[in-house]
Motif scaffolding. Structure first.
Motif, short mmCIF file in Angstrom:
data_model
loop_
_atom_site.label_atom_id
_atom_site.label_comp_id
_atom_site.label_asym_id
_atom_site.label_seq_id
_atom_site.Cartn_x
_atom_site.Cartn_y
_atom_site.Cartn_z
N ASN A 17 28.51 -25.70 66.26
CA ASN A 17 29.60 -24.82 65.59
C ASN A 17 28.82 -23.75 64.86
O ASN A 17 27.75 -23.63 65.03
CB ASN A 17 30.63 -25.51 64.77
N ALA A 76 38.90 -20.85 64.97
CA ALA A 76 39.87 -21.94 64.69
C ALA A 76 41.25 -21.35 64.08
O ALA A 76 42.26 -21.90 64.41
CB ALA A 76 39.07 -22.96 63.55
N TYR A 78 32.17 -36.02 61.21
CA TYR A 78 31.69 -34.83 60.64
C TYR A 78 31.83 -34.99 59.12
O TYR A 78 30.97 -34.53 58.22
CB TYR A 78 32.55 -33.53 61.18
N ARG A 138 34.47 -18.05 72.94
CA ARG A 138 34.44 -18.93 71.58
C ARG A 138 35.46 -19.21 70.62
O ARG A 138 36.41 -18.30 70.77
CB ARG A 138 33.33 -18.29 70.55
N ARG A 184 36.63 -25.04 59.53
CA ARG A 184 35.03 -24.92 59.26
C ARG A 184 34.49 -25.78 60.37
O ARG A 184 33.42 -25.56 61.00
CB ARG A 184 34.77 -25.61 57.70
N LEU A 202 35.66 -26.59 63.61
CA LEU A 202 36.10 -26.04 64.96
C LEU A 202 35.35 -24.75 65.06
O LEU A 202 35.01 -24.58 66.19
CB LEU A 202 37.47 -26.15 65.19
N ASP A 203 35.37 -23.89 63.96
CA ASP A 203 34.75 -22.55 64.17
C ASP A 203 33.57 -22.51 64.94
O ASP A 203 32.55 -22.93 64.38
CB ASP A 203 34.87 -21.82 62.73
N GLY A 204 33.67 -21.64 65.90
CA GLY A 204 32.36 -21.40 66.51
C GLY A 204 32.04 -22.21 67.75
O GLY A 204 30.96 -21.97 68.46
N PHE A 205 32.58 -23.39 67.85
CA PHE A 205 32.31 -24.17 69.28
C PHE A 205 32.84 -23.30 70.27
O PHE A 205 33.69 -22.42 70.27
CB PHE A 205 33.45 -25.60 69.01
N TYR A 214 35.11 -26.75 74.63
CA TYR A 214 34.93 -28.09 73.94
C TYR A 214 36.43 -28.54 73.75
O TYR A 214 36.73 -29.75 73.74
CB TYR A 214 34.62 -27.75 72.53
#
Length: 882
Positions: A736, A633, A682, A630, A657, A659-662, A666
């Motif tokens: 995300n 970012a 977005y 994961r 915010r 990108l975090d968690g993709f 990705y």
């Protein structure tokens, strides 16, 4: 040619006004002609030969044409002087098939006769149509026939088959003996060039191969059109002078092939009730059951019977290609001779003195030495080394020597060193084509004979198994100069591949198991390798490498199509099975060629790109390149810098915010520019909760959708695409840490709706947004598409298979579904997953003909599916799909 049905007869037909004085009214002529057609058909179906059937159909047409012509002349009180009726084309050759047109020329002595004949010609043509004959007619004066029209070569070629029917015989005699011979002699270079052009264009349309699974027995290579083109070539160069004679044995083979294909074409016309010449799977089975064209009454399997078809087609195609290859012995002007002398390639005798290169082809100088097979093999090696094909005359010479009873072969057995030289060269396919045509390939590799002209009945493969195999080799040798972008990545692999000979041997054997009575063709192919390895004396190491490639020849394709190649676990597992970079390189080339040779559309640019990405990822894995699962970012400083540079005034915090968690995949799927474009969408979510981007790509369209996560989102998008008639190739689903979903669909616009109507793109996007937001219902959209396809019974039935895999991914359960493809299938699957609350992490969508192969990476509440959840899903899907 027309594929329309025969004009229907009206029993209560009222005679046309100008025919009211006819001695035989239409109400009598029509039923008489129809009764005669039915009699001829019944005789054919009870065993009368095609030759006799065509003769009787021609006599029926001749009789009616003459009778109606005489009646029209009488009714119009007109003498036949100055007007002749000629049969042209197939009708002129007396090869009139049941639903073929009557090609008729109205020949008039001068323009005055043309003016006077117009009402008569109109009445004549209409009357023939009224009694059930399809008429394709033309009118020319004698002077117009004298002039060769360069934009109407087909008419002048049809004139070569002219035959007098009725009218002014003296006028026809003048045309036949005084006008056309001089014009045709002067136009020989033009007519020959046109035959070459038209024939090459036709052969190219059909892939330059006879081995189609559903061939057109008229137009495909090896069909009746090949035979006619050969006859035209012989007519134009006046073979009576002995310029291009053929042996009695070759003439006999040609006659047998024409009789066989003639019977098939009659059968197709009668079966279809129209001029339809496609030999479909269903009609292959019916023809095999009746031993059509064979005449012995012994039923055969469709595959056995199709081998008979291909052998006859091969005879006609070989004969045509030999004539096309030869130079035309026509008279040239002094200027033409000087130009040709300046342009012609000089003959290049080889050091061995038994062959030379002439006009880019290998020609045999000394036939006697060919009884030594070592000499013949050296000729094949030269072809493979240089890419110079053997001429058809050279092949004919070799074939003659191979079967000559007074020339026993010397050095018949080929050793591995010699075969390895052929297979390991830059152009092995050039040699293998000639070797197959001459029977040398099956002599060296008897195992290959198991797939000779073998039909595999599915709608994904376009060619017979042997043709598919030879095309794999040819697609590899094309990589020396890639013909399109698909091959660009793979060209360096071919140029640097070690032990090409083992790769090519693997390709020659990889599908021979399809000709064996085994459940899995790979098992049969490996058994064939055992026998070939013993005969050729392969070393244990060589056999092991070929064994690996045959055994694993489907693995890379399956991984690309059914696994997430951006998942490190997938790459790691695949790398573990391949074991070495050298094997990876050979397997990648084999997979590229194997997919490419299934049919012209099989290797889409998308598949080629994914195959290359898997190669690169696996190659990197061998170099111990690792990845994390994961995105965090703030750790991606270089990436943030590149995206920020493309995103304008975006802050680093906003990018983090987003990108975090993709998933880390990705980043592998999308470039920095694409990520910046996604970020721009977005930022617009506050203004509009559904953001979409639709882009045209090299191989279709790409749809990106951003929105807050919601139930059945994937199924809804799939449903809209299905409702618009789009064919989904691949889909990605990302989310995300903030719960924003980014779904990407790559699809083909089968009906070219968006391509041909650019304004429809906006309506499509609005339709999608309305359905996702709940402003419009999806069901009417789907119903309209499903109703259009309802009632179509698939020609090939696909058994539904549902399987789960917990080992291939560290974070997801893999669901693989193989089932019958149909509109709305992905929507139905996605809806079932949504109802159960299962999340789609990745979706890999593929079709092979009528077979859908869909793979989903699934989680439930962030974890893999338990056994109980898997079984529940299986039960739901079986109720949905079966």
């Amino acid at each position: 040619m027309t594929a329309a049905p025969r004009p229907s007869l009206n029993p209560g037909l009222v005679p046309a006004k100008n025919m009211q004085g006819s001695r035989t009214p239409l109400s009598v002529l029509g039923p008489q002609a129809e009764a005669e057609r039915q009699r001829i058909r019944q005789q054919f179906e009870t065993g009368t030969s095609a030759r006799e059937t065509l003769r009787e159909l021609c006599e029926l047409a001749d009789s009616n044409v003459r009778q109606i012509f005489e009646e029209v002349l009488r009714v119009h009180k007109r003498e036949p002087q100055g007007l002749s009726l000629l049969a042209l084309g197939g009708y002129g050759r007396r090869m009139l098939f049941p639903y073929s047109d009557l090609d008729i020329l109205f020949l008039m002595g001068n323009e005055k006769a043309e003016q006077e004949s117009r009402p008569l010609i109109s009445e004549f043509s209409r009357t023939l149509w009224d009694i059930g004959f399809r008429v394709s007619s033309a009118g020319r004066t004698l002077e117009e026939c004298r002039r060769i029209e360069e934009d109407n070569a087909e008419f002048h070629l049809a004139l070569l088959d002219r035959r007098f029917l009725a009218g002014d015989a003296a006028l026809f005699e003048k045309l036949d003996t005084r006008v056309l011979p001089a014009s045709e002699k002067q136009a020989r270079p033009f007519l020959l060039a046109e035959i070459h052009r038209l024939t090459r264009e036709r052969l190219t349309r059909y892939g330059n191969t006879i081995f189609h699974l559903e061939p057109n027995v008229k137009e495909s290579p090896g069909g009746m059109r090949d035979y006619q083109a050969t006859i035209w070539l012989r007519q134009i160069v006046d073979e009576r002078k002995g310029i291009r004679n053929i042996t009695a044995a070759e003439e006999e083979l040609s006659t047998a092939a024409v009789d066989f294909l003639g019977a098939i074409r009659c059968f197709l016309h009668y079966s279809n009730g129209r001029n339809d010449n496609t030999l479909t799977y269903e009609l292959q089975a019916a023809a095999a059951e009746r031993a059509m064209g064979v005449g012995d009454g012994v039923a055969r399997t469709p595959s056995e019977w199709m081998r008979q078809y291909f052998r006859h087609a091969r005879t006609l195609n070989r004969q045509l290609l030999r004539y096309l290859e030869q130079k035309s012995p026509v008279s040239l002007t002094l200027r033409q001779r000087l130009l040709n002398a300046a342009r012609a390639a000089k003959p290049e005798p080889a050091n061995d003195k038994f062959f030379m290169v002439r006009d880019g082809l290998l020609e045999v100088l000394d036939q006697a030495v060919l009884s030594d097979r070592a000499v013949t093999y050296s000729l094949f090696a030269e072809a493979a080394r240089t890419g110079t094909p053997l001429s058809r005359e050279a092949e004919r010479s070799i074939g003659y020597i191979l079967t000559h009873p007074e020339l026993p072969p010397k050095n018949k057995e080929i050793n591995w060193a010699t075969l390895r030289e052929i297979l390991g060269s830059d152009y092995p396919g050039v040699a293998l084509r000639s070797m197959q045509r001459l029977g040398q390939l099956t002599e060296i590799l008897p195992e290959f004979g198991l797939i000779d002209s073998l039909v595999v009945r599915d709608f994904y493969h376009r060619y017979t198994v042997d043709e598919h195999t030879l095309r794999t080799v040819e697609h590899l040798q094309e990589l020396a100069e890639p013909p399109d972008e698909r091959g660009a990545h793979f060209a360096p692999l071919w140029k640097t591949a070690e032990r090409r000979d083992l790769l090519i041997l693997s390709l020659l054997l990889h599908d021979v198991g399809k000709g064996m009575p085994v459940e899995n063709h790979v098992t049969g192919s490996l058994a064939a390798l055992d026998s070939a390895a013993r005969r050729l004396h392969l070393s244990p190491e060589e056999k092991e490498e070929v064994h690996f490639l045959i055994e694993r020849h489907l693995d890379m394709s399956a991984t690309v199509q059914r696994r997430d190649i951006f998942d490190p676990a997938t790459v790691s597992a695949f790398a573990q099975s391949v074991t070495t970079l050298e094997r990876l390189q050979r397997l990648c080339l084999l997979t590229y060629a194997d997919i490419h040779s299934v049919n012209p559309e099989a290797l889409t640019p998308w598949k080629a790109e994914m195959l290359w990405r898997l190669f690169v990822a696996t190659s990197n894995h061998f170099s111990r390149t690792l990845d994390r699962d994961r995105l965090h970012a703030h750790d991606e400083v270089p990436l943030l810098g590149r995206v920020k540079a493309l995103a304008g005034d975006a802050s680093t915090e906003a990018l983090e915010r987003f990108l975090d968690g993709f998933p880390r995949r990705y980043l592998a799927v999308h470039s920095a520019a694409e990520i910046a474009a996604h970020f721009a969408l977005y930022r617009k979510l506050d203004a509009d909760p559904v953001q979409t981007e639709l882009l045209a790509t090299r191989h279709g369209f790409s749809l990106t959708l951003l929105t807050a996560d919601r139930p059945a989102l994937f199924a809804t998008i799939s449903g809209v695409l299905a409702g618009w008639g789009m064919n989904i190739n691949k889909a990605d689903a990302f989310a995300n840490a903030a719960g924003v979903v980014l779904d990407t669909f790559h699809f083909a616009d089968l009906h070219r709706t968006l391509e041909l109507n650019p304004s429809e793109a906006e309506r499509f996007r609005k339709s999608l947004a309305d359905v996702v937001n709940g402003k419009a219902a999806l069901e009417p959209l789907l119903k309209s598409r499903e109703s259009a396809s309802r009632g179509r019974v698939p020609k090939v039935s696909v058994e539904t298979r549902i399987s789960f895999d917990d080992a291939s991914s560290a974070h997801s359960t893999l669901l693989e579904i193989v089932t019958q493809d149909r509109p709305g299938l992905l929507y139905d699957i996605g809806s079932a997953l949504a109802r159960l609350g299962y999340n789609i992490e990745v979706a890999l969508i593929d079709t092979e003909g009528h077979k859908a192969i869909d793979v989903f990476y699934l989680t439930a509440q962030g974890k893999k599916l338990t056994t109980q959840k898997q079984e529940l899903l299986r039960e739901v899907l079986q109720g949905t799909l079966v």
